[in-house]
Motif scaffolding. Sequence first.
Motif, PDB file in Angstrom:
ATOM      1  N   ALA A 333       0.834  -1.201   0.000  1.00 33.41           N
ATOM      2  CA  ALA A 333       0.000   0.000   0.000  1.00 33.41           C
ATOM      3  C   ALA A 333       0.869   1.252   0.000  1.00 33.41           C
ATOM      4  O   ALA A 333       0.548   2.239  -0.684  1.00 33.41           O
ATOM      5  N   THR A 334       1.975   1.225   0.745  1.00 36.07           N
ATOM      6  CA  THR A 334       2.894   2.361   0.748  1.00 36.07           C
ATOM      7  C   THR A 334       3.484   2.592  -0.640  1.00 36.07           C
ATOM      8  O   THR A 334       3.547   3.725  -1.131  1.00 36.07           O
ATOM      9  N   ALA A 335       3.915   1.502  -1.286  1.00 38.28           N
ATOM     10  CA  ALA A 335       4.461   1.620  -2.646  1.00 38.28           C
ATOM     11  C   ALA A 335       3.396   2.114  -3.620  1.00 38.28           C
ATOM     12  O   ALA A 335       3.694   2.895  -4.537  1.00 38.28           O
ATOM     13  N   HIS A 336       2.154   1.694  -3.431  1.00 33.16           N
ATOM     14  CA  HIS A 336       1.067   2.109  -4.320  1.00 33.16           C
ATOM     15  C   HIS A 336       0.762   3.592  -4.154  1.00 33.16           C
ATOM     16  O   HIS A 336       0.511   4.300  -5.153  1.00 33.16           O
ATOM     17  N   GLY A 356      -8.034  -4.156  -9.821  1.00 31.88           N
ATOM     18  CA  GLY A 356      -8.665  -2.861 -10.053  1.00 31.88           C
ATOM     19  C   GLY A 356      -8.030  -1.735  -9.270  1.00 31.88           C
ATOM     20  O   GLY A 356      -8.327  -0.564  -9.526  1.00 31.88           O
ATOM     21  N   ILE A 357      -7.162  -2.062  -8.307  1.00 29.22           N
ATOM     22  CA  ILE A 357      -6.460  -1.035  -7.534  1.00 29.22           C
ATOM     23  C   ILE A 357      -5.087  -0.768  -8.141  1.00 29.22           C
ATOM     24  O   ILE A 357      -4.661   0.377  -8.282  1.00 29.22           O
ATOM     25  N   CYS A 358      -4.381  -1.838  -8.477  1.00 31.81           N
ATOM     26  CA  CYS A 358      -3.081  -1.710  -9.130  1.00 31.81           C
ATOM     27  C   CYS A 358      -2.996  -2.769 -10.226  1.00 31.81           C
ATOM     28  O   CYS A 358      -3.917  -3.572 -10.403  1.00 31.81           O
ATOM     29  N   ARG A 359      -1.920  -2.785 -10.936  1.00 29.33           N
ATOM     30  CA  ARG A 359      -1.765  -3.776 -11.988  1.00 29.33           C
ATOM     31  C   ARG A 359      -1.437  -5.134 -11.377  1.00 29.33           C
ATOM     32  O   ARG A 359      -0.490  -5.257 -10.592  1.00 29.33           O
ATOM     33  N   CYS A 360      -2.203  -6.149 -11.722  1.00 28.81           N
ATOM     34  CA  CYS A 360      -2.037  -7.492 -11.176  1.00 28.81           C
ATOM     35  C   CYS A 360      -1.814  -8.484 -12.317  1.00 28.81           C
ATOM     36  O   CYS A 360      -2.315  -8.300 -13.435  1.00 28.81           O
ATOM     37  N   ALA A 361      -1.072  -9.530 -12.016  1.00 25.45           N
ATOM     38  CA  ALA A 361      -0.798 -10.584 -12.995  1.00 25.45           C
ATOM     39  C   ALA A 361      -0.906 -11.928 -12.298  1.00 25.45           C
ATOM     40  O   ALA A 361      -0.209 -12.170 -11.309  1.00 25.45           O
ATOM     41  N   ASN A 362      -1.803 -12.786 -12.833  1.00 24.98           N
ATOM     42  CA  ASN A 362      -1.973 -14.128 -12.278  1.00 24.98           C
ATOM     43  C   ASN A 362      -1.670 -15.214 -13.304  1.00 24.98           C
ATOM     44  O   ASN A 362      -0.960 -16.175 -13.008  1.00 24.98           O
ATOM     45  N   GLU A 363      -2.202 -15.052 -14.490  1.00 21.08           N
ATOM     46  CA  GLU A 363      -2.048 -16.051 -15.540  1.00 21.08           C
ATOM     47  C   GLU A 363      -0.663 -15.945 -16.177  1.00 21.08           C
ATOM     48  O   GLU A 363      -0.012 -14.885 -16.113  1.00 21.08           O
ATOM     49  N   PRO A 364      -0.203 -17.028 -16.802  1.00 18.36           N
ATOM     50  CA  PRO A 364       1.155 -17.014 -17.387  1.00 18.36           C
ATOM     51  C   PRO A 364       1.403 -15.868 -18.349  1.00 18.36           C
ATOM     52  O   PRO A 364       2.470 -15.226 -18.293  1.00 18.36           O
ATOM     53  N   ASP A 365       0.447 -15.577 -19.229  1.00 15.92           N
ATOM     54  CA  ASP A 365       0.669 -14.499 -20.192  1.00 15.92           C
ATOM     55  C   ASP A 365       0.714 -13.137 -19.501  1.00 15.92           C
ATOM     56  O   ASP A 365       1.460 -12.235 -19.906  1.00 15.92           O
ATOM     57  N   GLU A 366      -0.079 -12.981 -18.417  1.00 18.08           N
ATOM     58  CA  GLU A 366      -0.047 -11.725 -17.674  1.00 18.08           C
ATOM     59  C   GLU A 366       1.285 -11.559 -16.938  1.00 18.08           C
ATOM     60  O   GLU A 366       1.842 -10.456 -16.891  1.00 18.08           O
ATOM     61  N   ILE A 367       1.791 -12.645 -16.380  1.00 18.74           N
ATOM     62  CA  ILE A 367       3.087 -12.591 -15.694  1.00 18.74           C
ATOM     63  C   ILE A 367       4.190 -12.214 -16.675  1.00 18.74           C
ATOM     64  O   ILE A 367       5.052 -11.363 -16.398  1.00 18.74           O
ATOM     65  N   VAL A 519      -7.634  -2.577   1.573  1.00 20.44           N
ATOM     66  CA  VAL A 519      -7.002  -2.572   0.252  1.00 20.44           C
ATOM     67  C   VAL A 519      -7.926  -1.926  -0.777  1.00 20.44           C
ATOM     68  O   VAL A 519      -7.492  -1.088  -1.591  1.00 20.44           O
ATOM     69  N   ARG A 520      -9.209  -2.287  -0.737  1.00 19.43           N
ATOM     70  CA  ARG A 520     -10.157  -1.763  -1.739  1.00 19.43           C
ATOM     71  C   ARG A 520     -10.438  -0.279  -1.553  1.00 19.43           C
ATOM     72  O   ARG A 520     -10.950   0.373  -2.478  1.00 19.43           O
ATOM     73  N   SER A 521     -10.115   0.258  -0.376  1.00 22.97           N
ATOM     74  CA  SER A 521     -10.327   1.691  -0.151  1.00 22.97           C
ATOM     75  C   SER A 521      -9.191   2.549  -0.696  1.00 22.97           C
ATOM     76  O   SER A 521      -9.298   3.778  -0.694  1.00 22.97           O
ATOM     77  N   LEU A 522      -8.108   1.914  -1.140  1.00 27.60           N
ATOM     78  CA  LEU A 522      -6.994   2.665  -1.710  1.00 27.60           C
ATOM     79  C   LEU A 522      -7.379   3.244  -3.060  1.00 27.60           C
ATOM     80  O   LEU A 522      -8.201   2.675  -3.789  1.00 27.60           O
ATOM     81  N   PRO A 523      -6.759   4.371  -3.446  1.00 26.96           N
ATOM     82  CA  PRO A 523      -7.075   4.955  -4.766  1.00 26.96           C
ATOM     83  C   PRO A 523      -6.608   4.039  -5.896  1.00 26.96           C
ATOM     84  O   PRO A 523      -5.618   3.325  -5.767  1.00 26.96           O
ATOM     85  N   LYS A 524      -7.352   4.057  -6.995  1.00 27.13           N
ATOM     86  CA  LYS A 524      -7.030   3.201  -8.141  1.00 27.13           C
ATOM     87  C   LYS A 524      -5.922   3.845  -8.970  1.00 27.13           C
ATOM     88  O   LYS A 524      -5.960   5.033  -9.272  1.00 27.13           O
TER      89      LYS A 524
END
Length: 613
Positions: A333-336, A356-367, A519-524
């Motif tokens: 959250a500090t880094a965000h 939806g808050i930061c960029r996330c990667a789960n699937e192989p192509d996203e990673i 976490v969801r209350s953080l700015p997008k």
Amino acid sequence: MDWKQAWSTTTNTTTAALDSLSPLCAPFAVRWDLEADRRTKLRTPEHLKTLMAAQKEHNAARSTLSTAKSQKTAARAATNNPFAAARRAARVAAKAATAHERDTRGKLKAARVNYPSTLKARAIHAHSLHAVPGAIASALMSTEHLTIWPAATSALLIGANVAGLALGRRTVRVPVDESVSPEERQLMERLDPSYWVEHAPDRGLSGTVTTPPAIEPGGIRCEIRLDGTWTVKTLADKADSIGALLGARTALRMRIASASRKGWAVLTLATRSAAADVSSLWTPDRVPADPELMSLGVDIETGDEVLIPFAERLLVSGASGTGKSWSTRPLMATAHLRGDMALIDGKGEESIPWDGICRCANEPDEIDAVIDDAHAEMVRRKVEMKRRGISVWDGRQLTVFIDEGQVVLAHIMRDKARLQRLVELSSLGRSRGVVLWWATQYPVVDGAAPGLHKMIAPNLLTRFSLRVATTTQSGVALDDCADYAPHKIPQGKEWRGHGYLKGYGPRLIRTWALDDAGVRSLPKSIWAPEKATAKQTAQAPLRLVKNLAAAGGSSNRDKVLVAVRVGARTAKEVADATGLNKGTVSREIKALVASGDLVRSADGRILPGQQAA
């Protein structure tokens, strides 16, 4: 003058002085009492009977010896012939009497050892041997001016003996706060110097003396003086004996560390937590004003907030269920809030509230996409820094956080080019404002399923370890700070998020907590890489660009050059890092050495040349 107040102040000062002197005299008093008790136990009727018989036999032997010597002298006077029968008989009798006297003398000595005089009597005899001649010497030396120093010396020795016994036997009353628990009261009573010195030898701790213990925010603290061959390490090895002496519970955390002076150790018993009254909930208000720092948690011994570098590569490790997500969310959250963050979640659960808050990667192509984009951003910033003439990036920090590195490594391990990009992120990204954070259960760098790559591990300088399973895992997690012993952190839900920070000291830190709603209350803010301009692209050095369109020797040469720059020092390491075959690697190294981009050291290691630097 308030005489009552003056008397009270004087009494308190005197009591405090006596309390400080008592631990110093306690070993002397204990040795005295032990010796006195030993002598008393030996003074039995049986030993007394043996002593009296030995004395009687020895007196008879002395008398016989005296008679034999007299007869020997008379025989020698009667005749000058040494071979006369009378003289020979007298010599034999004297020799036998001498042997018998020597034998009875030895038996008498043994009987006196078995039935010794009391220690008090021995002390009186010893002081008398000094005091009586001292008094006579004082009288003889006194002329016009009275000279009393021999007698005074004797008096001082007698006084020192008596005072040492009185102080050593004195019971130090430890001031105990009414707020202490019954457990703390018992522990403090047993840490009292008078109790400790009396019972320590029974536990193999003879030669150690405690000071009066004190209650601190984190529990009980007590210093221990180490006499003889004792060291802090040997005392720490006796932790089980200390726990047994104190009657401490098995689950009570006990720490033995070096004091501020040599020959002393500090014993800390974690009977309470300094963080108990501090809410563990993280809010944006906990982001430090200093942009170079971020808050990790609270020291449960001192209650102080623990700050760590913000722009530093980080490794968080710990067994499953120990609270890695709990510990890292406030840091994320500090880094965000301060810059941009990209979360690579190998497992998939932790990124759910961050979606939806930061960029996330789960699937192989996203990673793959996040690694490629972060590497491209790092290269773009390098070009921009060169154009602007700066050596350290002064813009927003991009933090790439990998949660469960073992899963991510398993995905990209066979993709040598992408793995190399990830290695470069850890080694080259910091000065360009691209910082890698890594979390895994077990950061081992070898084996079939490593949790951390061997080229990335040396770059993660800030290390935080929650509970691990074994001492081996402690060494892997904290390197030379494995003696903090994260494997000894108690199990249980209440100990989630508790761990040790490398280089901070063996004091537990309770990290902040951030729930899903927080976490969801953080700015997008979804990070996307900036596109390099045509001018920046033209200025970019070819050897720093990984995905060259043209195939062939120049592309392989760039791979070899970058591998050496990030730490490879042998042809095998370069081959492992680039995925090239050994022949190609040897050929490219030879060409780069010839051009001056690489050099070979005297021991055969490959180092960047002046041009590559």
